[in-house]
Design a protein around this motif. Structure first.
Motif, mmCIF file in Angstrom:
data_model
loop_
_atom_site.group_PDB
_atom_site.id
_atom_site.type_symbol
_atom_site.label_atom_id
_atom_site.label_comp_id
_atom_site.label_asym_id
_atom_site.label_seq_id
_atom_site.Cartn_x
_atom_site.Cartn_y
_atom_site.Cartn_z
ATOM 1 N N ASP A 266 5.501 -7.737 4.214
ATOM 2 C CA ASP A 266 4.232 -7.185 4.394
ATOM 3 C C ASP A 266 3.239 -7.534 3.254
ATOM 4 O O ASP A 266 3.681 -7.738 2.111
ATOM 5 C CB ASP A 266 4.627 -5.575 4.437
ATOM 6 C CG ASP A 266 3.512 -4.752 4.863
ATOM 7 O OD1 ASP A 266 2.723 -5.290 5.866
ATOM 8 O OD2 ASP A 266 3.594 -3.550 4.641
ATOM 9 N N HIS A 268 -0.547 -5.408 1.768
ATOM 10 C CA HIS A 268 -1.555 -4.456 1.808
ATOM 11 C C HIS A 268 -2.580 -4.824 0.798
ATOM 12 O O HIS A 268 -2.268 -5.216 -0.528
ATOM 13 C CB HIS A 268 -1.113 -2.884 1.359
ATOM 14 C CG HIS A 268 -0.509 -2.253 2.906
ATOM 15 N ND1 HIS A 268 -1.081 -1.628 3.530
ATOM 16 C CD2 HIS A 268 0.486 -2.802 3.553
ATOM 17 C CE1 HIS A 268 -0.338 -1.177 4.902
ATOM 18 N NE2 HIS A 268 0.688 -1.761 4.480
ATOM 19 N N HIS A 303 7.936 -1.031 4.033
ATOM 20 C CA HIS A 303 7.399 -1.416 5.143
ATOM 21 C C HIS A 303 8.158 -2.832 5.452
ATOM 22 O O HIS A 303 8.697 -3.148 6.474
ATOM 23 C CB HIS A 303 5.890 -1.833 5.393
ATOM 24 C CG HIS A 303 5.188 -0.741 5.542
ATOM 25 N ND1 HIS A 303 3.753 -0.678 5.354
ATOM 26 C CD2 HIS A 303 5.372 0.638 5.181
ATOM 27 C CE1 HIS A 303 3.156 0.504 5.634
ATOM 28 N NE2 HIS A 303 4.295 1.304 5.315
HETATM 29 MG MG MG Z 1 2.365 -2.340 6.224
#
Ligand code: MG
Length: 418
Positions: A266, A268, A303
């Motif tokens: 993941d 971000h 995540h």
């Molecule tokens: Mg995420």
């Protein structure tokens, strides 16, 4: 469902009456383990002989128990044994969640009938009768036989005969038997319960070769379902030796743990032009000049780990379970996502260990590593020594090197038990 006797053979595909509660049919696997046959040498009945460290019976039971709902069509497994084998049975089934065994009779047919009579009190919708001496029955085969019972009163695993068949008299070939339309029967042999119980009661005292023959005698149509060449019956010492080879070659013997790995990744980005104050990584808030952008709390660590757990049980990804388009996850604590994945895993087995790597130039992870490990261990309900959190930079290369965001990757190892 009712026993239809001879009338049954007149219509090709009958729809099964819905079970009492209108739900999925209840299916019991009846394992016939009452034989005394010790053709395989040692004096021990063949179902209690050992293949690569595990008894034939235990392998058969493990294979069928792995087909229990919701993974497969079986709701319960019952075993028919010979009373004097009780100590052998207890040793072979240690740790298995099984109801008490049923005592069989003199012949296989007597034992099957005794098994069916014992099931009558709780009358399942369907029964899959299986020989204990066929330990390599696989879930796909069990599924095929069970599925065929949607359309037929009986369905048995079988393979078309491929070898040329010769009639032999006094050791001399006395003609070739056409093999067109000939199939070799295996087990499981599946039936609608009431029909096969009635058929076995009617056949008591006769000597029929298998349950399909009992059903046919009662006029039931029995469908042939593609069997498996590996689904051999252990009869001779040579069979045992070959079975051991097969087990070792497959490396997927039921005795070996069913381990599954999953990985997750993941990223971000950092929110633009924001004073920030905190990033949340692996469930731990860390002071930082910038905050991570995301629909939820943007915890890349959790995540990635959630995706790893979902991956290990082939249950999709985090976006499927928690769509970013759904307003209810706005600002959500990602612990919720991880707990959901852990609950799904718990229904199938046990998390053995997880390993998360955070990729960023900053913040420094080291000072928070212990807190992250504790947080993940507590969310997953596993010991802290089964949780690893690591960190690395990308040597100032790429978007991570330019401090545009934070990435995480994770691995999870799960042992499937159900
Ligand atoms: Mg995420």
């Amino acid at each position: 469902m009712q026993s239809r006797g001879l009338v049954a053979s007149t219509s090709r595909a009958k729809k099964e009456a819905p079970s009492r509660n209108g739900a999925m049919p209840r299916t019991t696997a009846l394992v016939v383990a009452a034989g005394t046959g010790s053709r395989a040498g040692s004096g021990l009945p063949k179902q209690y002989r050992i293949i690569a460290g595990t008894t034939v019976l235990r392998r058969t039971l493990d294979a069928l128990l792995a087909c229990r709902a919701p993974a497969g069509p079986i709701d319960a497994v019952r075993v028919v044994i010979r009373p004097e084998h009780h100590p052998l049975y207890v040793a072979a089934t240690q740790g298995l969640d099984l109801p008490p065994p049923i005592h069989g009779g003199e012949t296989r047919q007597d034992s099957v009938r005794a098994g069916l009579e014992a099931l009558a009190a709780d009358s399942p919708d369907r029964v899959l009768i299986h020989d204990a001496a066929r330990p390599f029955v696989d879930p796909a085969l069990v599924g095929r036989v069970a599925a065929a019972l949607d359309r037929h009163e009986g369905a048995i695993a079988a393979l078309p005969v491929v070898d040329t068949l010769r009639r032999v008299e006094d050791g001399i070939a006395a003609g070739t038997v056409p093999r067109d339309g000939l199939w070799a029967a295996q087990t499981p042999q599946g039936f609608r319960f009431a029909a096969i119980l009635a058929a076995h009661r009617a056949a008591a005292g006769l000597a029929l070769t298998d349950d399909a023959a009992v059903a046919e005698r009662a006029g039931h149509r029995v469908a042939m379902v593609q069997g498996s060449p590996d689904n051999v019956k252990i009869t001779t010492e040579e069979d045992l030796r070959r079975a051991e080879m097969l087990t070792l070659r497959q490396g997927s013997a039921p005795a070996l743990p069913d381990l599954r790995l999953g990985n997750g990744f993941d990223v971000h980005r950092f929110a633009s032009g924001d004073g920030g104050g905190t990033v949340i990584l692996c469930g731990v808030p860390i002071p930082h000049p910038r905050r991570l952008d995301g629909h939820s709390d943007a915890d890349v660590g959790l995540h990635a780990l959630t995706d790893a757990l979902l991956g290990a049980i082939a249950a999709g990804d985090i976006g499927q379970h928690f769509p970013p388009s759904d307003p209810q996850w706005k600002g959500a604590d990602s612990a919720l996502f991880l707990r959901h994945a852990a609950t799904l895993v718990a229904a199938r087995g046990t998390i053995l260990n997880v390993d998360v790597t955070l990729l960023c130039e900053a913040p420094r992870i080291g000072p928070h590593r212990a807190a992250m490990i504790d947080r993940i261990a507590s969310l997953l309900g596993i010991a802290a020594d089964r949780v690893s959190v690591k960190a690395t930079t990308t040597e100032r290369l790429g978007f991570l090197g330019r401090r545009e965001g934070i990435a995480a990757q994770a691995t999870a190892c799960v042992r499937i038990e159900r």
